[in-house]
Design a protein around this motif. Structure first.
Motif, PDB file in Angstrom:
ATOM      1  N   ILE A 215       0.846  -1.210   0.000  1.00  0.00           N
ATOM      2  CA  ILE A 215       0.000   0.000   0.000  1.00  0.00           C
ATOM      3  C   ILE A 215       0.875   1.251   0.000  1.00  0.00           C
ATOM      4  O   ILE A 215       0.648   2.188  -0.767  1.00  0.00           O
ATOM      5  N   PHE A 216       1.903   1.251   0.863  1.00  0.00           N
ATOM      6  CA  PHE A 216       2.798   2.412   0.942  1.00  0.00           C
ATOM      7  C   PHE A 216       3.610   2.572  -0.345  1.00  0.00           C
ATOM      8  O   PHE A 216       3.787   3.686  -0.850  1.00  0.00           O
ATOM      9  N   MET A 244       8.808   5.997   7.878  1.00  0.00           N
ATOM     10  CA  MET A 244       8.500   6.290   6.475  1.00  0.00           C
ATOM     11  C   MET A 244       8.608   7.777   6.215  1.00  0.00           C
ATOM     12  O   MET A 244       8.480   8.594   7.128  1.00  0.00           O
ATOM     13  N   GLU A 245       8.861   8.114   4.968  1.00  0.00           N
ATOM     14  CA  GLU A 245       8.916   9.522   4.569  1.00  0.00           C
ATOM     15  C   GLU A 245       8.241   9.686   3.220  1.00  0.00           C
ATOM     16  O   GLU A 245       8.093   8.720   2.473  1.00  0.00           O
ATOM     17  N   TRP A 246       7.837  10.895   2.905  1.00  0.00           N
ATOM     18  CA  TRP A 246       7.060  11.137   1.687  1.00  0.00           C
ATOM     19  C   TRP A 246       7.260  12.567   1.204  1.00  0.00           C
ATOM     20  O   TRP A 246       7.714  13.431   1.944  1.00  0.00           O
ATOM     21  N   THR A 254      -3.593   8.912   2.565  1.00  0.00           N
ATOM     22  CA  THR A 254      -4.345   7.844   1.892  1.00  0.00           C
ATOM     23  C   THR A 254      -3.779   6.474   2.267  1.00  0.00           C
ATOM     24  O   THR A 254      -4.528   5.530   2.549  1.00  0.00           O
ATOM     25  N   ALA A 255      -2.436   6.370   2.279  1.00  0.00           N
ATOM     26  CA  ALA A 255      -1.775   5.099   2.609  1.00  0.00           C
ATOM     27  C   ALA A 255      -2.121   4.661   4.035  1.00  0.00           C
ATOM     28  O   ALA A 255      -2.406   3.489   4.282  1.00  0.00           O
ATOM     29  N   ALA A 259      -4.029   1.256   5.029  1.00  0.00           N
ATOM     30  CA  ALA A 259      -3.298   0.281   5.853  1.00  0.00           C
ATOM     31  C   ALA A 259      -4.096  -0.108   7.097  1.00  0.00           C
ATOM     32  O   ALA A 259      -3.991  -1.237   7.581  1.00  0.00           O
ATOM     33  N   LEU A 260      -4.909   0.805   7.609  1.00  0.00           N
ATOM     34  CA  LEU A 260      -5.714   0.535   8.800  1.00  0.00           C
ATOM     35  C   LEU A 260      -6.625  -0.674   8.623  1.00  0.00           C
ATOM     36  O   LEU A 260      -6.914  -1.400   9.575  1.00  0.00           O
TER      37      LEU A 260
END
Length: 278
Positions: A215-216, A244-246, A254-255, A259-260
């Motif tokens: 997903i990520f 994580m970084e973006w 959204t990710a 993921a939830l």
């Protein structure tokens, strides 16, 4: 009006690497609260006797400090930020002491391990383990030990009035430690957010973890670290700690939402600004 200094709890004493990391993140205008253990730093923060804890979480040679992940989760502290510190180790002694006078060298076991190549060349020097790098420097000053050197940082030499008689004795010159800055509760901050630390569990079936990680990947959120830890008393159950970084905040949001659906005990430990300059 004079602003109040942030109270920062550290494991160790003044001039330890934890205080050096605190200075790097907050600047020198802090009130350092010395603690004898990582658990004590958490107790101090829990009891509102500190505003922040600075806690080593990984070292480029020694790896992750796994018990500290457990402490952060158990106390449910928020990750406020991060800082990377190059670990430079020096031999220091009382003024006037020469290298030939040295019979003992003392430091923290991890610091000693990082200097084994140096001491292999000097088998006549007995190496003694201690609880804290800076405490070794302080003991030399307090007890006026003329046959002993400490392995510590330049901050310790300055604070305790010691001379550095041999610089950069660590075997790996690219050694660094990453520290997390923790606070009791999450705060809304105007600072830029482009990194997060999360924790979750997945079901024990084929593809459960890869589904979450994909997903990520599909949303261009870069996973910089993944660390697994067994759930105490539960066979084949693990917590996964992920950094994580973006570049796009919307993609990250959204990710997380997606993921939830595939995780349990999902916890965003902290969202903060990437700060990986060594």
């Amino acid at each position: 009006m004079k602003t109040k200094k942030p109270r920062v709890a550290i494991q160790g004493i003044k001039a330890s690497f934890h205080e050096e990391a605190a200075f790097k993140f907050f600047g020198r205008e802090i009130e350092t609260i010395e603690c004898t253990s990582f658990k004590q730093t958490c107790e101090v923060l829990e009891n509102d006797d500190a505003d922040f804890v600075i806690m080593a979480i990984e070292n480029s040679i020694a790896g992750s400090l796994l018990p500290n992940y457990t402490l952060i989760r158990d106390y449910n502290f928020a990750v406020y930020g991060e800082v990377y510190l190059p670990i430079q180790l020096h031999l220091m002694a009382l003024p006037g002491v020469k290298f030939d006078d040295i019979k003992f060298a003392t430091s923290h076991p991890i610091a000693i391990r990082q200097c084994v190549d140096f001491f292999d060349d000097y088998p006549n020097i007995q190496v003694i383990e201690s609880s804290d790098t800076a405490a070794c420097a302080k003991k030399i000053r307090d007890e006026q030990l003329t046959d002993t050197v400490a392995i510590a940082n330049t901050l310790a030499a300055e604070l305790y009035g010691l001379n550095i008689i041999e610089r950069r004795i660590e075997s790996n010159k690219k050694n660094y430690t990453r520290f997390l800055i923790l606070q009791k509760d999450k705060t809304e901050d105007s600072k830029k957010i482009n990194k997060a630390s999360i924790c979750f569990q997945v079901g024990n079936h084929v593809g459960a973890l890869s589904k979450v990680l994909n997903i990520f990947a599909e949303l261009n959120v870069n996973l910089t670290k993944i660390q697994s830890m067994p759930v105490l008393g539960k066979r084949n159950e693990y917590y996964f700690y992920v950094d994580m970084e973006w570049k796009d905040m919307e993609n990250y949001d959204t990710a997380i939402r997606k993921a939830l659906k595939y995780t349990v005990n999902f916890n965003i430990m902290g969202e903060y600004e990437k700060n990986d300059k060594v």
